[in-house]
Scaffold this motif. Structure first.
Motif, PDB file in Angstrom:
ATOM      1  N   PHE A   1       0.794  -1.223   0.000  1.00  0.00           N
ATOM      2  CA  PHE A   1       0.000   0.000   0.000  1.00  0.00           C
ATOM      3  C   PHE A   1       0.834   1.283   0.000  1.00  0.00           C
ATOM      4  O   PHE A   1       0.563   2.190  -0.810  1.00  0.00           O
ATOM      5  N   PRO A   2       1.845   1.436   0.880  1.00  0.00           N
ATOM      6  CA  PRO A   2       2.621   2.688   0.846  1.00  0.00           C
ATOM      7  C   PRO A   2       3.292   2.948  -0.497  1.00  0.00           C
ATOM      8  O   PRO A   2       3.417   4.100  -0.918  1.00  0.00           O
ATOM      9  N   LEU A   3       3.704   1.900  -1.198  1.00  0.00           N
ATOM     10  CA  LEU A   3       4.325   2.085  -2.509  1.00  0.00           C
ATOM     11  C   LEU A   3       3.309   2.651  -3.501  1.00  0.00           C
ATOM     12  O   LEU A   3       3.622   3.553  -4.280  1.00  0.00           O
ATOM     13  N   GLY A   4       2.074   2.120  -3.466  1.00  0.00           N
ATOM     14  CA  GLY A   4       1.022   2.646  -4.330  1.00  0.00           C
ATOM     15  C   GLY A   4       0.680   4.081  -3.984  1.00  0.00           C
ATOM     16  O   GLY A   4       0.481   4.919  -4.870  1.00  0.00           O
ATOM     17  N   ARG A   5       0.662   4.372  -2.692  1.00  0.00           N
ATOM     18  CA  ARG A   5       0.270   5.707  -2.235  1.00  0.00           C
ATOM     19  C   ARG A   5       1.298   6.777  -2.620  1.00  0.00           C
ATOM     20  O   ARG A   5       0.909   7.890  -2.987  1.00  0.00           O
ATOM     21  N   TRP A   6       2.594   6.435  -2.529  1.00  0.00           N
ATOM     22  CA  TRP A   6       3.620   7.457  -2.745  1.00  0.00           C
ATOM     23  C   TRP A   6       4.437   7.262  -4.023  1.00  0.00           C
ATOM     24  O   TRP A   6       5.400   7.989  -4.240  1.00  0.00           O
ATOM     25  N   LEU A   7       4.050   6.319  -4.880  1.00  0.00           N
ATOM     26  CA  LEU A   7       4.759   6.127  -6.145  1.00  0.00           C
ATOM     27  C   LEU A   7       4.655   7.368  -7.036  1.00  0.00           C
ATOM     28  O   LEU A   7       5.603   7.727  -7.742  1.00  0.00           O
ATOM     29  N   PHE A   8       3.505   8.027  -6.997  1.00  0.00           N
ATOM     30  CA  PHE A   8       3.294   9.242  -7.780  1.00  0.00           C
ATOM     31  C   PHE A   8       4.317  10.310  -7.404  1.00  0.00           C
ATOM     32  O   PHE A   8       4.885  10.981  -8.277  1.00  0.00           O
ATOM     33  N   ALA A   9       4.580  10.466  -6.104  1.00  0.00           N
ATOM     34  CA  ALA A   9       5.571  11.449  -5.635  1.00  0.00           C
ATOM     35  C   ALA A   9       6.963  11.085  -6.138  1.00  0.00           C
ATOM     36  O   ALA A   9       7.741  11.962  -6.542  1.00  0.00           O
ATOM     37  N   PHE A  10       7.276   9.805  -6.139  1.00  0.00           N
ATOM     38  CA  PHE A  10       8.579   9.330  -6.599  1.00  0.00           C
ATOM     39  C   PHE A  10       8.782   9.651  -8.086  1.00  0.00           C
ATOM     40  O   PHE A  10       9.831  10.161  -8.494  1.00  0.00           O
ATOM     41  N   VAL A  11       7.772   9.364  -8.886  1.00  0.00           N
ATOM     42  CA  VAL A  11       7.836   9.620 -10.330  1.00  0.00           C
ATOM     43  C   VAL A  11       7.915  11.121 -10.615  1.00  0.00           C
ATOM     44  O   VAL A  11       8.661  11.565 -11.499  1.00  0.00           O
ATOM     45  N   LEU A  12       7.153  11.919  -9.878  1.00  0.00           N
ATOM     46  CA  LEU A  12       7.224  13.379 -10.034  1.00  0.00           C
ATOM     47  C   LEU A  12       8.632  13.888  -9.739  1.00  0.00           C
ATOM     48  O   LEU A  12       9.137  14.784 -10.425  1.00  0.00           O
ATOM     49  N   GLY A  13       9.263  13.321  -8.708  1.00  0.00           N
ATOM     50  CA  GLY A  13      10.628  13.706  -8.364  1.00  0.00           C
ATOM     51  C   GLY A  13      11.591  13.424  -9.502  1.00  0.00           C
ATOM     52  O   GLY A  13      12.455  14.248  -9.834  1.00  0.00           O
ATOM     53  N   ILE A  14      11.442  12.243 -10.111  1.00  0.00           N
ATOM     54  CA  ILE A  14      12.296  11.869 -11.246  1.00  0.00           C
ATOM     55  C   ILE A  14      12.094  12.828 -12.411  1.00  0.00           C
ATOM     56  O   ILE A  14      13.055  13.327 -13.002  1.00  0.00           O
ATOM     57  N   TYR A  15      10.834  13.108 -12.740  1.00  0.00           N
ATOM     58  CA  TYR A  15      10.529  13.977 -13.887  1.00  0.00           C
ATOM     59  C   TYR A  15      11.035  15.400 -13.658  1.00  0.00           C
ATOM     60  O   TYR A  15      11.646  16.001 -14.554  1.00  0.00           O
ATOM     61  N   CYS A  16      10.773  15.947 -12.458  1.00  0.00           N
ATOM     62  CA  CYS A  16      11.190  17.327 -12.169  1.00  0.00           C
ATOM     63  C   CYS A  16      12.714  17.474 -12.212  1.00  0.00           C
ATOM     64  O   CYS A  16      13.234  18.477 -12.705  1.00  0.00           O
ATOM     65  N   ALA A  17      13.417  16.465 -11.704  1.00  0.00           N
ATOM     66  CA  ALA A  17      14.881  16.528 -11.705  1.00  0.00           C
ATOM     67  C   ALA A  17      15.430  16.401 -13.111  1.00  0.00           C
ATOM     68  O   ALA A  17      16.349  17.135 -13.504  1.00  0.00           O
TER      69      ALA A  17
END
Length: 361
Positions: free
Chosen positions: A185-201
Motif C-alpha cells: 500500500f505505501p508504494l502505491g500511495r507514494w509512487l506518484f511522488a517518486f515519479v514526479l521527483g524523477i521527472y522534475c529533476a
C-alpha cells in the motif's frame, strides 16, 4: 539538504502534535489556536511525500551523473550501490537502538516476542522490510524503511518505462495506483511522488520556474510569486484534510509535496544563515528520523512534553535528536564501521563490474 532539513522539521511537528498525542500534557500553542495547529500537524503528513519526492529527484540526478562519467554504468550497479549505502546507514542505527532498548527495558521481548519466530522478526526488521511483510517493528516510525528500500528496488523499472514513454509515466502511475497498492500500500500511495521527483529533476523544472520572472522588475516578480504561492500553500493545508478517490490522494501525497518543495527552493534556499541551519539539520535527517521516536514516545514522552510550549518542545526534541545523531556518527568513525562497509560495498560492486565485462567479452 536544505529541503531535507525543512522536511525533518515538518516530521517532528507532525509526530508531536497529531490529535491524541499531546492533550494530557497541557501543551500551550500560544499565540495560535490549538485546533489550527492540529490541522497543520495533520497536513504535515506531506513530509513522507516530500522524502519520497526527494529520493526520486536525487536518484535520477546521481544516476545520470554517473552514466555521463561512465557510459557503461548500469542500472543494476546503481541499485546495488544505492541500496547498500542506505542499508549500512540504517543497520548501524538499528543496532544502536536495539542495544539501547535491550539495556533500558528489554523492549525487544515485547515487540518480537519470545517464541520461535522472534529471531525471524528481528532479522526482517534489521533488513528494513518489517512493514512490507507486516511483521513487528521495534519502532513504529521505522515503517518508512520498507518504502525506502522498495523504491530503490523498483527504480530500474521506473527508469526503463520513463525512458520509453516520457511524461506519460505520470498518468500511468495514477492508473496503476490500485494495482501497486495491492502489492504494498505505501508504494502505491507514494509512487506518484517518486515519479514526479524523477521527472522534475530530469527536466530541471524547479530551476526553470525559479528563473522565470512575472515582470521585468525582479524584486516585484519575487513578491508576486510569494503572495500567489503562499495563498496556494494555505489553500492546500485546508484542502488536504478532505476525503476523495485515489486521484485525490495522489494529489495530496504527490503534487502537494512537490509544490511545498518548490516553495522552499524558491523562497527558503536563499535566506542567509537559515539555509545553513537547515542544511545542517538535513545532513543529520536520517539519524534524527530513526531515533527521535525513542525520545518523543518510547522512553521520554513526559520529558518531551513537559516543556509545554509547542515551539520549545520541537526545539528541545530537535537538539536532543541532533546530539544523538552526532554520537552515532562519532561511533561510526571510531569503530571504523564506515570504512568496513565501504570496503564491502566496493567488493560487491566489483563483482557486478567483472560480470558485466565478462558479458561484453
Amino acid at each position: 539538504m536544505i529541503v531535507k532539513g525543512v522536511t525533518l522539521l515538518f516530521l517532528l511537528f507532525h509526530h508531536c502534535f497529531l490529535k491524541g498525542r499531546f492533550e494530557e500534557f497541557g501543551v500551550i500553542f500560544f499565540p495560535f489556536p490549538e485546533k489550527y495547529m492540529v490541522i497543520l500537524a495533520a497536513f504535515l503528513k506531506i513530509c513522507v511525500g516530500m522524502f519520497v519526492f526527494l529520493s526520486g529527484y536525487g536518484m535520477i540526478r546521481s544516476y545520470n551523473h554517473r552514466l555521463k562519467k561512465n557510459p557503461n554504468y548500469t542500472l543494476k550497479e546503481y541499485v546495488v550501490d544505492r541500496y547498500f549505502s542506505l542499508w549500512n546507514k540504517w543497520f548501524f542505527v538499528f543496532l544502536f537502538c536495539q542495544i539501547f532498548c535491550f539495556v533500558a527495558s528489554r523492549l525487544q521481548f515485547n515487540v518480537y516476542g519470545k517464541g520461535s519466530y522472534s529471531i525471524l522478526y528481528f532479522i526482517i526488521d534489521a533488513l528494513g522490510f518489517a512493514d512490507f511483510f507486516e511483521t513487528p517493528l521495534l519502532i513504529a516510525t521505522w515503517w518508512y524503511m520498507s518504502l525506502a528500500f522498495c523504491i530503490i528496488l523498483i527504480f530500474p523499472l521506473i527508469v526503463v518505462i520513463y525512458k520509453k514513454i516520457g511524461v506519460y509515466i505520470i498518468p500511468l502511475t495514477l492508473v496503476t495506483y490500485k494495482l501497486v497498492s495491492e502489492i504494498y500500500f505505501p508504494l502505491g500511495r507514494w509512487l506518484f511522488a517518486f515519479v514526479l521527483g524523477i521527472y522534475c529533476a530530469d527536466h530541471f523544472i524547479f530551476e526553470r520556474l525559479k528563473q522565470k520572472n512575472i515582470t521585468n522588475n525582479v524584486a516585484i516578480s519575487k513578491l508576486i510569486k510569494f503572495i500567489i504561492l503562499t495563498l496556494l500553500f494555505i489553500t492546500f493545508i485546508r484542502f488536504r484534510q478532505g476525503k476523495g478517490n485515489y486521484i485525490y490522494y495522489s494529489f495530496n501525497d504527490g503534487f502537494i509535496p512537490m509544490f511545498v518543495i518548490y516553495y522552499c527552493y524558491e523562497f527558503v534556499n536563499d535566506i542567509k544563515y537559515l539555509n545553513n541551519v537547515l542544511k545542517f539539520i538535513g545532513e543529520h535527517s536520517m539519524n534524527i528520523f530513526l531515533t527521535h521516536s525513542f525520545i518523543r514516545a518510547t522512553y521520554f514522552e513526559y520529558w518531551t512534553y513537559h516543556f509545554q510550549y509547542w515551539w520549545l518542545i520541537i526545539l528541545v526534541l530537535l537538539i536532543e535528536s541532533i546530539l544523538v545523531s552526532i554520537v552515532i556518527e562519532w561511533l561510526i568513525k571510531t569503530l571504523h564501521y564506515d570504512k568496513l562497509m565501504l570496503s564491502l560495498k566496493k567488493r560487491i560492486l566489483s563483482l557486478f563490474s567483472r560480470r558485466r565485462e565478462g558479458n561484453l567479452q
